[in-house]
Design a protein around this motif. Sequence first.
Motif, PDB file in Angstrom:
ATOM      1  N   SER A   1      45.630  57.047  14.169  1.00  0.00           N
ATOM      2  CA  SER A   1      45.243  55.906  14.988  1.00  0.00           C
ATOM      3  C   SER A   1      44.634  56.395  16.287  1.00  0.00           C
ATOM      4  O   SER A   1      44.873  57.513  16.721  1.00  0.00           O
ATOM      5  CB  SER A   1      46.477  55.064  15.360  1.00  0.00           C
ATOM      6  OG  SER A   1      47.178  54.621  14.239  1.00  0.00           O
TER       7      SER A   1
ATOM      8  N   ARG B   1      45.365  47.679  14.059  1.00  0.00           N
ATOM      9  CA  ARG B   1      46.717  47.898  13.556  1.00  0.00           C
ATOM     10  C   ARG B   1      47.801  47.305  14.433  1.00  0.00           C
ATOM     11  O   ARG B   1      48.921  47.182  14.007  1.00  0.00           O
ATOM     12  CB  ARG B   1      46.973  49.390  13.413  1.00  0.00           C
ATOM     13  CG  ARG B   1      46.108  50.006  12.351  1.00  0.00           C
ATOM     14  CD  ARG B   1      46.613  51.373  11.995  1.00  0.00           C
ATOM     15  NE  ARG B   1      45.739  51.932  11.002  1.00  0.00           N
ATOM     16  CZ  ARG B   1      45.547  53.204  10.840  1.00  0.00           C
ATOM     17  NH1 ARG B   1      46.144  54.074  11.596  1.00  0.00           N
ATOM     18  NH2 ARG B   1      44.738  53.639   9.908  1.00  0.00           N
ATOM     19  N   GLY B   2      47.546  47.000  15.662  1.00  0.00           N
ATOM     20  CA  GLY B   2      48.566  46.444  16.538  1.00  0.00           C
ATOM     21  C   GLY B   2      47.957  46.160  17.888  1.00  0.00           C
ATOM     22  O   GLY B   2      46.998  46.806  18.276  1.00  0.00           O
TER      23      GLY B   2
ATOM     24  N   TYR C   1      45.139  47.874  22.000  1.00  0.00           N
ATOM     25  CA  TYR C   1      45.238  47.813  20.544  1.00  0.00           C
ATOM     26  C   TYR C   1      45.046  49.203  19.967  1.00  0.00           C
ATOM     27  O   TYR C   1      44.462  50.076  20.587  1.00  0.00           O
ATOM     28  CB  TYR C   1      44.245  46.814  19.946  1.00  0.00           C
ATOM     29  CG  TYR C   1      42.787  47.110  20.194  1.00  0.00           C
ATOM     30  CD1 TYR C   1      42.032  47.818  19.270  1.00  0.00           C
ATOM     31  CD2 TYR C   1      42.158  46.664  21.346  1.00  0.00           C
ATOM     32  CE1 TYR C   1      40.695  48.083  19.488  1.00  0.00           C
ATOM     33  CE2 TYR C   1      40.813  46.922  21.568  1.00  0.00           C
ATOM     34  CZ  TYR C   1      40.089  47.628  20.632  1.00  0.00           C
ATOM     35  OH  TYR C   1      38.766  47.887  20.854  1.00  0.00           O
ATOM     36  N   SER C   2      45.588  49.399  18.785  1.00  0.00           N
ATOM     37  CA  SER C   2      45.352  50.649  18.072  1.00  0.00           C
ATOM     38  C   SER C   2      44.502  50.328  16.862  1.00  0.00           C
ATOM     39  O   SER C   2      44.565  49.232  16.313  1.00  0.00           O
ATOM     40  CB  SER C   2      46.667  51.323  17.677  1.00  0.00           C
ATOM     41  OG  SER C   2      47.371  50.542  16.752  1.00  0.00           O
TER      42      SER C   2
ATOM     43  N   ARG D   1      48.228  57.039   5.840  1.00  0.00           N
ATOM     44  CA  ARG D   1      48.560  57.124   7.258  1.00  0.00           C
ATOM     45  C   ARG D   1      49.260  58.447   7.544  1.00  0.00           C
ATOM     46  O   ARG D   1      50.069  58.921   6.742  1.00  0.00           O
ATOM     47  CB  ARG D   1      49.510  55.997   7.671  1.00  0.00           C
ATOM     48  CG  ARG D   1      49.013  54.605   7.367  1.00  0.00           C
ATOM     49  CD  ARG D   1      48.103  54.118   8.460  1.00  0.00           C
ATOM     50  NE  ARG D   1      47.923  52.688   8.370  1.00  0.00           N
ATOM     51  CZ  ARG D   1      46.844  52.109   7.871  1.00  0.00           C
ATOM     52  NH1 ARG D   1      45.865  52.832   7.422  1.00  0.00           N
ATOM     53  NH2 ARG D   1      46.743  50.801   7.842  1.00  0.00           N
TER      54      ARG D   1
ATOM     55  N   ARG E   1      51.968  59.873   8.865  1.00  0.00           N
ATOM     56  CA  ARG E   1      53.320  59.492   9.274  1.00  0.00           C
ATOM     57  C   ARG E   1      54.312  60.536   8.797  1.00  0.00           C
ATOM     58  O   ARG E   1      54.072  61.261   7.842  1.00  0.00           O
ATOM     59  CB  ARG E   1      53.690  58.132   8.688  1.00  0.00           C
ATOM     60  CG  ARG E   1      52.840  57.020   9.245  1.00  0.00           C
ATOM     61  CD  ARG E   1      53.349  55.689   8.781  1.00  0.00           C
ATOM     62  NE  ARG E   1      52.669  54.638   9.511  1.00  0.00           N
ATOM     63  CZ  ARG E   1      52.369  53.476   9.002  1.00  0.00           C
ATOM     64  NH1 ARG E   1      52.689  53.193   7.747  1.00  0.00           N
ATOM     65  NH2 ARG E   1      51.762  52.569   9.723  1.00  0.00           N
TER      66      ARG E   1
ATOM     67  N   SER F   1      51.965  52.626  16.796  1.00  0.00           N
ATOM     68  CA  SER F   1      52.432  51.278  16.463  1.00  0.00           C
ATOM     69  C   SER F   1      53.263  50.724  17.615  1.00  0.00           C
ATOM     70  O   SER F   1      53.528  51.413  18.599  1.00  0.00           O
ATOM     71  CB  SER F   1      53.259  51.297  15.168  1.00  0.00           C
ATOM     72  OG  SER F   1      54.365  52.158  15.295  1.00  0.00           O
ATOM     73  N   ALA F   2      53.675  49.469  17.488  1.00  0.00           N
ATOM     74  CA  ALA F   2      54.604  48.798  18.403  1.00  0.00           C
ATOM     75  C   ALA F   2      54.165  48.847  19.862  1.00  0.00           C
ATOM     76  O   ALA F   2      54.906  49.269  20.729  1.00  0.00           O
ATOM     77  CB  ALA F   2      56.019  49.359  18.231  1.00  0.00           C
TER      78      ALA F   2
ATOM     79  N   SER G   1      49.944  58.297  13.943  1.00  0.00           N
ATOM     80  CA  SER G   1      49.891  56.846  13.801  1.00  0.00           C
ATOM     81  C   SER G   1      50.591  56.167  14.966  1.00  0.00           C
ATOM     82  O   SER G   1      51.739  56.462  15.281  1.00  0.00           O
ATOM     83  CB  SER G   1      50.557  56.422  12.490  1.00  0.00           C
ATOM     84  OG  SER G   1      49.791  56.882  11.396  1.00  0.00           O
TER      85      SER G   1
ATOM     86  N   ARG H   1      58.888  59.315  14.381  1.00  0.00           N
ATOM     87  CA  ARG H   1      58.464  58.317  15.361  1.00  0.00           C
ATOM     88  C   ARG H   1      59.197  58.496  16.690  1.00  0.00           C
ATOM     89  O   ARG H   1      60.412  58.575  16.735  1.00  0.00           O
ATOM     90  CB  ARG H   1      58.747  56.923  14.805  1.00  0.00           C
ATOM     91  CG  ARG H   1      58.145  55.825  15.643  1.00  0.00           C
ATOM     92  CD  ARG H   1      58.322  54.486  14.990  1.00  0.00           C
ATOM     93  NE  ARG H   1      57.636  54.513  13.702  1.00  0.00           N
ATOM     94  CZ  ARG H   1      57.861  53.649  12.730  1.00  0.00           C
ATOM     95  NH1 ARG H   1      58.752  52.706  12.877  1.00  0.00           N
ATOM     96  NH2 ARG H   1      57.214  53.725  11.605  1.00  0.00           N
TER      97      ARG H   1
END
Length: 198
Positions: free
Chosen positions: A58, A37-38, A50-51, A180, A182, A82-83, A80, A104
């Motif tokens: 995640s 995912r990232g 990485y995830s 997901r 979220r 990210s980034a 989840s 988030r």
Amino acid sequence: VNAVLTPHVDLVDRMVHPEAATVEVWQDDKPLDENLRGDDITADGRLLAYSYGAGAGSALAIIDTRAGLEKTVTNLPSGSISALRFDRGGKRLALTMENSSSPRDVYIVEIEGSTATRWTQSELGPVADGSLAVAQPIRYPTWDRRNGRPRELTGLIYRPRTGSRHPVLICLPGDDGQVRDRFDPLLQTLAGELGYAI
């Protein structure tokens, strides 16, 4: 890089390495249910982060490419990721994390100690904190098979806090086909304040 020890052998060919290298890959027995995912890599190429999908949320992997080992960060909440971004020195990794009951936020992972610290506290907006519904992951079999075994789909269920009968709303995932974990203010309002099961 001469070797990478990872449970995610099918993702290695998609990971970017700063210079061409011959890579040997060993795979352990951890299953990988979804796609990468990232990711990010330190400027010197020593660390790769990485995830990847772990149910509806995640998991984070940090690979020391020189030692060929994976570092584990144990104090991240479920949800989840990210980034992902390393700092210039490769000593810290910034990432964002969210889940059904928390918007988030930014977390900083100290690579040396493999610990994460929450750096932000996002506002909930118009959703009342006491009415938040925590999405519970569920799994159910499908009619088709992968490698001779029935596939399982992952879903999330938001259960209202009161009563025994509720209106039900079924939400299908977007383009990528994966649910997901979220934060979604609309789902929180429907489940927490209006009594929907989602």
